[in-house]
Design a protein around this motif. Structure first.
Motif, PDB file in Angstrom:
ATOM      1  N   GLY A 102      73.623  65.951 -59.220  1.00 13.25           N
ATOM      2  CA  GLY A 102      74.836  64.643 -59.279  1.00 13.25           C
ATOM      3  C   GLY A 102      75.451  64.996 -60.510  1.00 13.25           C
ATOM      4  N   GLY A 103      75.515  66.119 -61.097  1.00  8.03           N
ATOM      5  CA  GLY A 103      76.183  66.143 -62.392  1.00  8.03           C
ATOM      6  C   GLY A 103      77.493  66.699 -62.497  1.00  8.03           C
ATOM      7  N   TYR A 104      77.964  67.034 -61.448  1.00  3.14           N
ATOM      8  CA  TYR A 104      79.153  68.170 -61.400  1.00  3.14           C
ATOM      9  C   TYR A 104      80.392  67.625 -60.620  1.00  3.14           C
ATOM     10  N   ASP A 105      81.632  67.810 -61.040  1.00  2.00           N
ATOM     11  CA  ASP A 105      82.717  67.430 -60.291  1.00  2.00           C
ATOM     12  C   ASP A 105      83.066  68.287 -59.253  1.00  2.00           C
ATOM     13  N   ALA A 106      82.894  69.760 -59.424  1.00  2.00           N
ATOM     14  CA  ALA A 106      83.201  70.883 -58.459  1.00  2.00           C
ATOM     15  C   ALA A 106      81.724  71.745 -58.523  1.00  2.00           C
ATOM     16  N   VAL A 107      81.560  72.113 -57.399  1.00  2.00           N
ATOM     17  CA  VAL A 107      80.469  73.373 -57.131  1.00  2.00           C
ATOM     18  C   VAL A 107      81.054  74.444 -56.583  1.00  2.00           C
ATOM     19  N   LEU A 108      81.177  75.613 -57.210  1.00  2.00           N
ATOM     20  CA  LEU A 108      81.476  76.920 -56.207  1.00  2.00           C
ATOM     21  C   LEU A 108      80.115  77.530 -55.677  1.00  2.00           C
ATOM     22  N   CYS A 109      80.315  78.081 -54.853  1.00  2.00           N
ATOM     23  CA  CYS A 109      79.181  78.663 -53.872  1.00  2.00           C
ATOM     24  C   CYS A 109      79.879  79.958 -53.256  1.00  2.00           C
ATOM     25  N   HIS A 110      80.106  80.901 -54.161  1.00  2.00           N
ATOM     26  CA  HIS A 110      80.684  82.149 -53.649  1.00  2.00           C
ATOM     27  C   HIS A 110      79.966  83.354 -53.637  1.00  2.00           C
ATOM     28  N   GLY A 111      79.832  83.834 -52.362  1.00  2.00           N
ATOM     29  CA  GLY A 111      79.101  85.222 -52.202  1.00  2.00           C
ATOM     30  C   GLY A 111      77.494  84.669 -52.306  1.00  2.00           C
ATOM     31  N   VAL A 112      77.037  83.692 -51.952  1.00  2.00           N
ATOM     32  CA  VAL A 112      75.668  83.142 -51.817  1.00  2.00           C
ATOM     33  C   VAL A 112      75.178  83.297 -50.621  1.00  2.00           C
ATOM     34  N   LEU A 113      75.885  82.291 -49.631  1.00  2.00           N
ATOM     35  CA  LEU A 113      75.212  82.064 -48.482  1.00  2.00           C
ATOM     36  C   LEU A 113      74.893  83.326 -47.496  1.00  2.00           C
ATOM     37  N   GLU A 114      75.441  84.536 -47.679  1.00  2.18           N
ATOM     38  CA  GLU A 114      75.192  85.576 -47.125  1.00  2.18           C
ATOM     39  C   GLU A 114      73.692  86.221 -47.434  1.00  2.18           C
ATOM     40  N   TYR A 115      73.129  85.844 -48.641  1.00  4.07           N
ATOM     41  CA  TYR A 115      72.202  86.532 -49.029  1.00  4.07           C
ATOM     42  C   TYR A 115      70.866  85.597 -49.220  1.00  4.07           C
ATOM     43  N   VAL A 116      71.107  84.129 -48.923  1.00  5.48           N
ATOM     44  CA  VAL A 116      69.737  83.295 -48.894  1.00  5.48           C
ATOM     45  C   VAL A 116      69.229  83.258 -47.749  1.00  5.48           C
ATOM     46  N   ARG A 178      73.949  88.474 -43.506  1.00  3.33           N
ATOM     47  CA  ARG A 178      74.307  87.615 -42.827  1.00  3.33           C
ATOM     48  C   ARG A 178      75.902  87.575 -43.023  1.00  3.33           C
ATOM     49  N   ARG A 179      76.635  87.348 -41.851  1.00 10.17           N
ATOM     50  CA  ARG A 179      78.003  86.979 -41.913  1.00 10.17           C
ATOM     51  C   ARG A 179      78.363  85.690 -41.233  1.00 10.17           C
ATOM     52  N   PHE A 180      79.580  85.263 -41.116  1.00  5.86           N
ATOM     53  CA  PHE A 180      79.806  84.005 -40.659  1.00  5.86           C
ATOM     54  C   PHE A 180      81.244  84.103 -39.922  1.00  5.86           C
ATOM     55  N   THR A 181      81.160  83.124 -39.003  1.00  7.38           N
ATOM     56  CA  THR A 181      82.691  82.721 -38.631  1.00  7.38           C
ATOM     57  C   THR A 181      83.206  81.571 -39.121  1.00  7.38           C
ATOM     58  N   ALA A 182      84.273  81.557 -39.059  1.00  3.27           N
ATOM     59  CA  ALA A 182      84.971  80.401 -39.463  1.00  3.27           C
ATOM     60  C   ALA A 182      84.275  78.865 -39.120  1.00  3.27           C
ATOM     61  N   GLU A 183      83.955  78.948 -37.925  1.00  6.00           N
ATOM     62  CA  GLU A 183      83.327  77.681 -37.143  1.00  6.00           C
ATOM     63  C   GLU A 183      82.148  77.497 -37.617  1.00  6.00           C
ATOM     64  N   GLN A 184      81.270  78.651 -38.072  1.00  2.00           N
ATOM     65  CA  GLN A 184      79.798  78.517 -38.615  1.00  2.00           C
ATOM     66  C   GLN A 184      79.749  78.015 -39.910  1.00  2.00           C
ATOM     67  N   LEU A 185      81.012  78.580 -40.771  1.00  2.00           N
ATOM     68  CA  LEU A 185      80.987  78.026 -41.918  1.00  2.00           C
ATOM     69  C   LEU A 185      81.312  76.758 -42.071  1.00  2.00           C
ATOM     70  N   THR A 186      82.242  76.106 -41.439  1.00  2.00           N
ATOM     71  CA  THR A 186      82.844  75.025 -41.229  1.00  2.00           C
ATOM     72  C   THR A 186      81.669  74.019 -40.988  1.00  2.00           C
TER      73      THR A 186
END
Length: 256
Positions: A102-116, A178-186
């Protein structure tokens, strides 16, 4: 809005940067503060972190690679923003071992979800790092872009395999888990209670156009950038984008 990144590199980042900068500007106005606290998980060498710091914000980068964090430190120093950029070793699954909740105004999660191992947990942790009003920027590999790229390269069997594979992989040699469709990411973003503020296709054309054409034809780079921007918001092009960008906002931030 000015683009602080190199022109050639902007083909890969311009759309995301414009959306992100606009979101940060809106948070500045909503909070009444001149600078925000931004978390860039998986931020590597600072491709986004350093430009964000140039805007005057404080950025914490979490990345598992010591080499990337060393490059981040050097990049921030060269840009004159070393005092606003902090790098810590870690990953999104163990995020709160190295940063506060809870310490941030914005969080960037770029190029992460493919690999976790668990993308849903990764998104939950990213959101848990936000303040009660904040924005989440998610950038991940798009399924359709990979299918199209394999087909245009003549690898038709691999293209079909990626299309049918639950993870969007074209074979054992595929470097992307892993890859995503727009629907999956949304759905991942909405599943943690955020409102989706925008969905963009990224690198719709840039990876398909020969680099020599962009580098040698007068005006080609600017024209391609404009084309990318025009296509990015159109749902019809999300299905062929190399990457997909989703901007999520907490209910309070969305109403600000």
């Amino acid at each position: 809005m000015s683009d602080p990144m190199r022109p050639r590199a902007s083909l890969r980042t311009a759309v995301v940067w414009e959306v992100l900068q606009d979101a940060l500007d809106r948070r500045v106005k909503a909070t009444g503060r001149d600078s925000l606290d931004v978390l860039d998980t998986g931020g590597g060498s600072g491709k986004f972190a350093v430009p964000v710091a140039r805007l005057g914000h404080r950025v914490t980068v979490v990345d598992p690679s010591p080499n990337a964090l060393f490059a981040l430190e050097r990049r921030a120093a060269e840009a004159g923003v070393a005092d606003r950029v902090r790098g810590v070793q870690g990953d999104v699954h163990g995020l709160f071992d190295v940063v506060e909740r809870g310490g941030y105004d914005a969080v960037l999660c770029h190029g992460v979800l493919e690999y976790v191992d668990d993308p849903a947990e990764g998104v939950r942790n990213a959101v848990a790092a936000l303040r009660s009003e904040g924005v989440l920027s998610v950038l991940a590999a798009g399924l359709g872009g990979a299918v199209l790229a394999r087909a245009l390269a003549g690898h038709f069997t691999e293209a079909q395999r990626a299309l049918q594979d639950p993870q969007g992989r074209w074979g054992a040699g595929d470097p992307v888990p892993r890859r995503f469709t727009a629907e999956q990411l949304t759905a991942l973003v909405e599943g943690v209670g955020l409102k989706v503020g925008a969905v963009h296709g990224v690198r719709v054309f840039a990876d398909l156009v020969p680099g020599v054409l962009v580098d040698t034809e007068p005006g080609a780079l600017d024209a391609l950038l404009k084309l990318e921007a025009a296509a990015a918001e159109l749902p019809a092009f999300h299905s062929v984008a190399t990457q997909l960008h989703v901007l999520g906002e907490t209910p309070g931030a969305a109403g600000a």
